[in-house]
Design an enzyme around this catalytic site. Structure first.
Site, short mmCIF file in Angstrom:
data_model
loop_
_atom_site.label_atom_id
_atom_site.label_comp_id
_atom_site.label_asym_id
_atom_site.label_seq_id
_atom_site.Cartn_x
_atom_site.Cartn_y
_atom_site.Cartn_z
N THR A 65 0.87 -1.20 0.02
CA THR A 65 0.03 0.01 0.01
C THR A 65 1.07 1.25 -0.12
O THR A 65 1.87 1.35 0.50
CB THR A 65 -1.24 -0.11 1.15
OG1 THR A 65 -2.01 -1.07 1.11
CG2 THR A 65 -1.85 1.26 1.27
N PHE A 91 1.17 5.24 0.91
CA PHE A 91 0.62 6.25 1.80
C PHE A 91 1.20 7.75 1.32
O PHE A 91 2.36 7.53 1.04
CB PHE A 91 1.02 5.82 3.11
CG PHE A 91 0.33 4.78 3.52
CD1 PHE A 91 -0.69 4.61 4.44
CD2 PHE A 91 0.93 3.44 3.60
CE1 PHE A 91 -1.40 3.55 5.08
CE2 PHE A 91 0.52 2.16 4.04
CZ PHE A 91 -0.75 2.52 4.56
#
Lengths: 276, 276
Positions: A173, A175
């Site tokens: 992921t 960020f």
């Protein structure tokens, strides 16, 4: 000292991202929603927000793309985290007792094949991965399990029933860090831009041409529907370089001629990938 | 006689789309998942599938983009439906009694501001809008409500507590028809293509050039992460015209030179918008 807001509860992946970006001893502040993270980062003081923006399997966190457009914050940094998801429950609970599985919708999406094999189990969307672990602890739910990080299992004293229930282990992921001020100039920067093209033939091709013809590398493109105008789109681009580079200034001017909206969301250093 | 599979239960928006496309008296077949709709449409006999592919507020149904790539079906038609979502419960249940709200994740996303105002209510992802209405009827849940269509309220004998709880009334979903055979040539066609570009500078710009330089209009672009290759993307394009047009044949050949993967998902007549 900066304070970093993130969505979720202690043990959330976003908290880990905040520590990876600002150091382990930085003060973090859990918030119940992404909207509140944006609000906190917009407030006075040395306030920042950390939000997930895209996952390598499941795609973008659309809500955050929409919130980026509605707020005047700058993206000032990024980091990529390897995501490992585990099924966890109260000590003594076996997988046969589990009638419901709680987690964030993105995490549930990443574990779909596993959840499908857990025939007939109720899959419940919760606002946060770590929050679902916390709820199971607080409500002493012996009929339910959470899908969350190893850190969440530790924080809330849950036992891991199945490790790495995510469908694909190339699971990362990305960020973003949000701030009221722009990032300082640094080597190896990227820039995020949002734009809407006029409804003319070849509009997107021409818009991308404003970068390609200046040999500015495109790192990502994402389209989002324009709310209130069905079947028209906003485009989110990541390009190599900083808004202080003269050829990017020229490209953005060129893009403006072709667009009904152009906004620079920020120039920031290309982030590291953390394997954990 | 054709049989049209859709995901969900009777009263689902997809069933309505199937009737809009094939006529009110066509046989439809509910399926528990999109995967099963694809499987049914791939089987022998006059079998079709109808799937939602994008919503004008919430964005694309990513699972279906991924399934399109994994199956060998052709897109042969489309239709756009106005979506109206209502909060419904068993007769006699008031909104104060509602502790949990069930619906499909996309529908929940479309009603997020409304759900946030229902402080503290549990928001539960269910496989289908109409299915959540059916569950409330079957399990006689007097502590829960569903978000679904007016038709679902009628089919399952629920009472509407709040009408039009969707956040924006410019709310349309585009549905696709899937078939084993290609669509017949017709006037006013569009073509859906998926491709992955080589990792070279200006690759996407050049790829779009294969259409723009032939004055082929781009209707939509969507990027999806390439599973197993973090931060690389697949692109889904909709263009004006049919794969039987010579200039589209040439454009696709040109695109192939620049890409590691090109697949035509289908050429089909541009669909109507149904307001209901």
């Amino acid at each position: 000292m900066p304070i970093i807001a993130y969505q979720g509860e202690p043990g959330a992946f976003s908290e880990k991202a905040a520590h990876a970006l600002f150091g382990k001893r930085t003060t973090t502040k859990p918030k119940p929603s992404f909207k509140e993270v944006f609000r906190f980062a917009s407030g006075s003081g040395s306030h920042y927000g950390v939000i997930p923006i895209e996952n390598s399997l499941f795609g973008s966190v659309h809500e955050n793309y929409d919130l980026l457009l509605r707020h005047k914050l700058h993206i000032v940094g990024e980091v990529k985290l390897r995501i490992q998801l585990h099924l966890m429950a109260l000590p003594g609970v076996s997988i046969r007792n589990v009638k419901a599985v709680y987690s964030h919708p993105q995490a549930l999406g990443q574990c779909e094949p596993f959840l499908r094999r857990m025939n007939g189990v109720e899959v419940v969307a919760y606002y946060d991965t770590a929050g679902s672990a916390k709820m199971i602890r607080e409500q002493k739910r012996s009929d339910a399990a959470a899908i969350a990080s190893a850190q969440a299992a530790q924080v809330y004293g849950l036992r891991t029933l199945r490790r790495n229930v995510e469908s694909n282990h190339h699971n990362y992921t990305r960020f973003l860090v949000l701030s009221k001020s722009r990032a300082q100039l640094a080597p190896n920067m990227k820039t995020s831009v949002v734009f809407a093209v006029r409804n003319i033939p070849g509009a997107l091709f021409k818009a991308l041409g404003s970068f390609a013809l200046r040999e500015i590398n495109l790192l990502k493109i994402e389209s989002r529907p324009l709310v209130g105008k069905p079947w028209q789109y906003l485009f989110y681009l990541d390009i190599e370089g900083s808004v202080r580079d003269p050829h990017i200034v020229a490209a953005l001017k060129h893009l403006q001629e072709l667009s009904t909206l152009v906004r620079v969301l920020g120039s920031y250093p290309v982030g590291k990938t953390i394997q954990t």
